[in-house]
Design an enzyme around this catalytic site. Structure first.
Site, mmCIF file in Angstrom:
data_model
loop_
_atom_site.group_PDB
_atom_site.id
_atom_site.type_symbol
_atom_site.label_atom_id
_atom_site.label_comp_id
_atom_site.label_asym_id
_atom_site.label_seq_id
_atom_site.Cartn_x
_atom_site.Cartn_y
_atom_site.Cartn_z
ATOM 1 N N LEU A 12 51.396 60.435 -37.483
ATOM 2 C CA LEU A 12 52.243 59.998 -38.959
ATOM 3 C C LEU A 12 51.298 59.174 -39.238
ATOM 4 O O LEU A 12 50.806 57.722 -38.575
ATOM 5 C CB LEU A 12 53.846 59.634 -38.337
ATOM 6 C CG LEU A 12 54.185 60.829 -37.330
ATOM 7 C CD1 LEU A 12 56.249 60.007 -37.324
ATOM 8 C CD2 LEU A 12 54.172 61.127 -38.241
ATOM 9 N N ARG A 19 52.273 44.378 -43.250
ATOM 10 C CA ARG A 19 51.941 42.839 -42.207
ATOM 11 C C ARG A 19 50.180 42.537 -42.422
ATOM 12 O O ARG A 19 49.496 41.309 -41.913
ATOM 13 C CB ARG A 19 52.190 42.592 -40.896
ATOM 14 C CG ARG A 19 54.078 43.197 -40.893
ATOM 15 C CD ARG A 19 54.525 43.350 -39.934
ATOM 16 N NE ARG A 19 55.696 43.899 -39.611
ATOM 17 C CZ ARG A 19 55.602 45.475 -38.142
ATOM 18 N NH1 ARG A 19 55.641 43.930 -37.495
ATOM 19 N NH2 ARG A 19 55.947 46.134 -37.672
ATOM 20 N N THR A 85 60.536 58.880 -39.982
ATOM 21 C CA THR A 85 60.456 59.540 -39.298
ATOM 22 C C THR A 85 60.300 61.148 -39.226
ATOM 23 O O THR A 85 59.297 61.771 -38.855
ATOM 24 C CB THR A 85 59.673 58.702 -38.087
ATOM 25 O OG1 THR A 85 61.289 58.518 -37.086
ATOM 26 C CG2 THR A 85 58.949 57.440 -37.943
ATOM 27 N N ASP A 111 48.695 54.223 -35.998
ATOM 28 C CA ASP A 111 48.249 53.014 -35.474
ATOM 29 C C ASP A 111 48.259 52.567 -34.325
ATOM 30 O O ASP A 111 48.665 51.587 -33.788
ATOM 31 C CB ASP A 111 49.312 52.156 -36.557
ATOM 32 C CG ASP A 111 50.358 51.638 -36.164
ATOM 33 O OD1 ASP A 111 50.660 52.958 -34.386
ATOM 34 O OD2 ASP A 111 51.586 51.501 -36.665
ATOM 35 N N LYS A 360 10.804 48.014 -43.590
ATOM 36 C CA LYS A 360 12.305 48.412 -44.593
ATOM 37 C C LYS A 360 11.362 49.812 -44.870
ATOM 38 O O LYS A 360 10.145 50.008 -45.471
ATOM 39 C CB LYS A 360 12.397 47.980 -45.642
ATOM 40 C CG LYS A 360 14.406 48.916 -46.594
ATOM 41 C CD LYS A 360 13.336 49.923 -48.171
ATOM 42 C CE LYS A 360 12.349 49.006 -48.459
ATOM 43 N NZ LYS A 360 11.838 50.403 -50.361
ATOM 44 N N ASN A 386 -4.189 45.988 -37.519
ATOM 45 C CA ASN A 386 -2.871 44.444 -37.013
ATOM 46 C C ASN A 386 -3.409 44.047 -38.842
ATOM 47 O O ASN A 386 -3.888 44.355 -39.844
ATOM 48 C CB ASN A 386 -4.446 43.506 -36.497
ATOM 49 C CG ASN A 386 -3.829 42.060 -35.912
ATOM 50 O OD1 ASN A 386 -2.739 42.176 -35.044
ATOM 51 N ND2 ASN A 386 -4.078 41.170 -36.797
ATOM 52 N N ASN A 395 6.523 46.219 -52.946
ATOM 53 C CA ASN A 395 6.155 47.944 -53.236
ATOM 54 C C ASN A 395 7.738 48.060 -54.657
ATOM 55 O O ASN A 395 7.458 49.317 -54.658
ATOM 56 C CB ASN A 395 6.900 48.475 -52.211
ATOM 57 C CG ASN A 395 8.187 47.293 -51.569
ATOM 58 O OD1 ASN A 395 8.984 46.237 -52.108
ATOM 59 N ND2 ASN A 395 9.379 48.105 -50.951
ATOM 60 N N TYR A 396 7.482 47.148 -54.756
ATOM 61 C CA TYR A 396 8.415 47.318 -56.522
ATOM 62 C C TYR A 396 7.973 46.556 -57.538
ATOM 63 O O TYR A 396 7.450 45.464 -57.696
ATOM 64 C CB TYR A 396 9.868 46.406 -56.088
ATOM 65 C CG TYR A 396 11.374 46.489 -57.716
ATOM 66 C CD1 TYR A 396 11.227 48.172 -57.792
ATOM 67 C CD2 TYR A 396 11.453 45.541 -57.707
ATOM 68 C CE1 TYR A 396 12.460 48.687 -58.295
ATOM 69 C CE2 TYR A 396 12.396 45.637 -59.008
ATOM 70 C CZ TYR A 396 12.699 47.216 -58.918
ATOM 71 O OH TYR A 396 14.510 47.056 -60.301
#
Length: 523
Positions: A12, A19, A85, A111, A360, A386, A395-396
């Site tokens: 259900l 609330r 119910t 719930d 990323k 290194n 990168n953009y």
């Protein structure tokens, strides 16, 4: 006792949950990586029911979309108006067939996220073993105030009534066994009884609990199964209860991890999602959150103050003070402190991603180090290279992302910028402060920086009277004074008369006589 496979489980989940004071439907609020209704569905699936029906109503489009993504095998029944119910279960049975399924039908609430499949199985098995028409899941609680009391007949233990707190006598209010709102029914008898439920009550609704009285009056047995832990039946109606349930469920998850061989230094500050997995001898330091499908390999160490989401940590890796999402951390790798690994980052064996490093969509080869203060985005770096401090993979270009490739065994200088797309060959070096805009052949040294030019007196002209100008003036005055002193000493030295060789010899003899030294006598 044999294991009972239910003909159906009805969940259900049609209520609004006012609330919660939220635009999100109550059953879609999350705890420990799963929605409230998702926890109930998972518990129901543990019984392998032939049918699983969720009754939706408020915000049904959102809830139905979530359910179809969660479990494509779920069937939904719509309760257009929340008329109680009993009405909700009647909508579910209509979805399954008007006569109701033959066999056991479990009804539970969307719930109650702490309810386990083990307890639901206990309910189904008790129902079948006792031959009940309906079996109520009950629990004995320390304080039953506000709950419906379970009234049993003396001797046999059958349930004779569920009495709401406001209607209970003093004797009944002393009962600590309460109704959970979870039931097992004979499917056919349930369908028949629902047709007899009336709405002549203060709410004008069809109550599912009325079915118990109807079946009992018809001569059928009503029984009960007592939950082992009363906390399992707790429903969520507001944010306070949501937080309490999260704490209880997290306690279970942390305990399971420790029993499986994970060392958790401080369970009170460690938070796990239900999808987290681990292997023995992993170590979790305080203040750690492991979320989503995160996996800890053996002998790995995570934390303190770390949040990993959908991240795999390899055997023997260490991850400290780090935020990672959708990343792979290889065996023996070292990450942190204060590192951010974004989706698509894959670190090979023994890689180092040090302090204040962000990555990323980056693939870093075995043994490579990015020690500190760098951003590596949309990049492929080979083995044992290194990357110097304060390096940025640009990168953009404002419209599209591009990839930078750095080969193996490269030694890249500090404060480098790699303007993608660009490739650095194996074994190459770069000078500090270089902006790499062209491909670097293998074994080459890339130097890409302007010649230094000093414009003297600029501060005095452009920032007169500033602290910088005053400091520069003082330094220049000190330098001028030092220079003048040096020049004076040099001039004084150049004016002093020099001694002739005969004068020097005479001085030496005078000195020897003064000290009483005489030539040795000849033999």
């Amino acid at each position: 006792m044999s294991v009972t496979r239910p003909a159906a489980v009805v969940v259900l989940a049609a209520g609004e949950g006012t609330r919660m004071k939220s635009a999100t439907p109550k059953v879609l609020h999350e705890l420990c990586g799963r929605s409230l209704v998702g926890h109930v569905v998972s518990a129901a699936r543990a019984l392998d029911p032939k049918q699983l029906v969720v009754v939706v109503g408020h915000a049904r489009e959102k809830v139905s979309a979530h359910l179809s993504q969660l479990d494509p095998g779920i069937r939904t029944a719509v309760q257009h108006e929340q008329n109680g119910t009993g009405h909700a279960v009647r909508m579910a049975l209509e979805e399954l067939g008007e006569d109701g399924p033959a066999g056991t039908v479990l009804v539970t609430c969307g719930d109650t996220p702490l309810l386990t499949g083990r307890t639901l199985q206990q309910l189904a098995d008790t129902h079948a073993a006792d031959g009940n028409a309906v079996t109520v899941l009950t629990a004995e609680v320390p304080d039953a105030t506000g709950y419906g009391r379970i009234v049993r007949e003396s001797g046999g233990g059958a349930v004779t009534a569920i009495v709401e707190h406001k209607d209970a006598s003093e004797e009944q209010r002393a009962i600590r066994e309460i109704n959970s709102g979870v039931f097992a029914f004979d499917g056919r008898l349930l369908a028949q009884a629902l047709g007899k439920v009336r709405t002549d009550n203060s709410q004008g609704e069809e109550y599912l609990t009325d079915v118990l009285g109807i079946l009992r009056e018809a001569g059928h047995r009503v029984g009960a199964a007592v939950a082992g832990d009363h906390r399992e039946i707790a429903g969520i109606n507001n944010r306070v209860q949501l937080a309490e349930a999260r704490r209880m469920l997290n306690g279970r998850l942390v305990e399971d991890a420790m029993l499986a061989g994970v060392t958790v230094i401080d369970p009170a500050t460690t938070w796990l999602d239900v999808g987290v997995t681990y292997e023995p001898d992993a170590l979790v330091q305080p203040g750690t959150q492991l979320l989503g499908s995160t996996h800890l390999g053996p002998d790995s160490e995570v934390g303190p103050n770390t949040r990993l989401t959908d991240t795999r940590v390899g055997a023997g890796a260490t991850v400290s003070n780090t935020v990672a999402q959708g990343a792979e951390i290889g065996e023996g790798a070292s990450v942190g402190p204060y590192t951010y690994l974004r989706p698509g980052t894959r670190l090979g064996r023994n890689v180092k991603a040090g302090s204040y490093v962000e990555m990323k969509n980056a693939e870093i080869g075995e043994g490579t180090k990015v020690p500190h203060l760098s951003y590596v985005g949309d990049a492929v770096i080979g083995e044992h290279s290194n990357i110097g401090a304060a390096s940025v993979f640009v990168n953009y270009d404002g419209e599209s992302k591009h990839t930078t490739t750095v080969g193996s065994h490269c030694r890249m200088g500090a404060d480098n910028m790699y303007v993608a797309p660009v490739t650095v060959g194996d074994g190459a070096y770069s000078a500090a402060g270089s902006v790499i805009t062209k491909d670097v052949p293998p074994g080459s040294l890339a130097v890409a920086r302007g010649q230094q030019r000093n414009i003297e007196g600029w501060v005095a002209r452009k920032r007169p009277g500033s602290a910088s100008a005053l400091a520069a003036q003082a330094a220049q005055s000190a330098d001028e004074a030092q220079t003048a002193a040096t020049q004076d000493a040099a001039r004084a030295a150049s004016r002093a008369p020099s001694e002739s060789p005969s004068e020097a010899a005479e001085t030496t003899r005078s000195t020897e006589g003064a000290t009483g030294q005489v030539p040795a006598e000849e033999g």
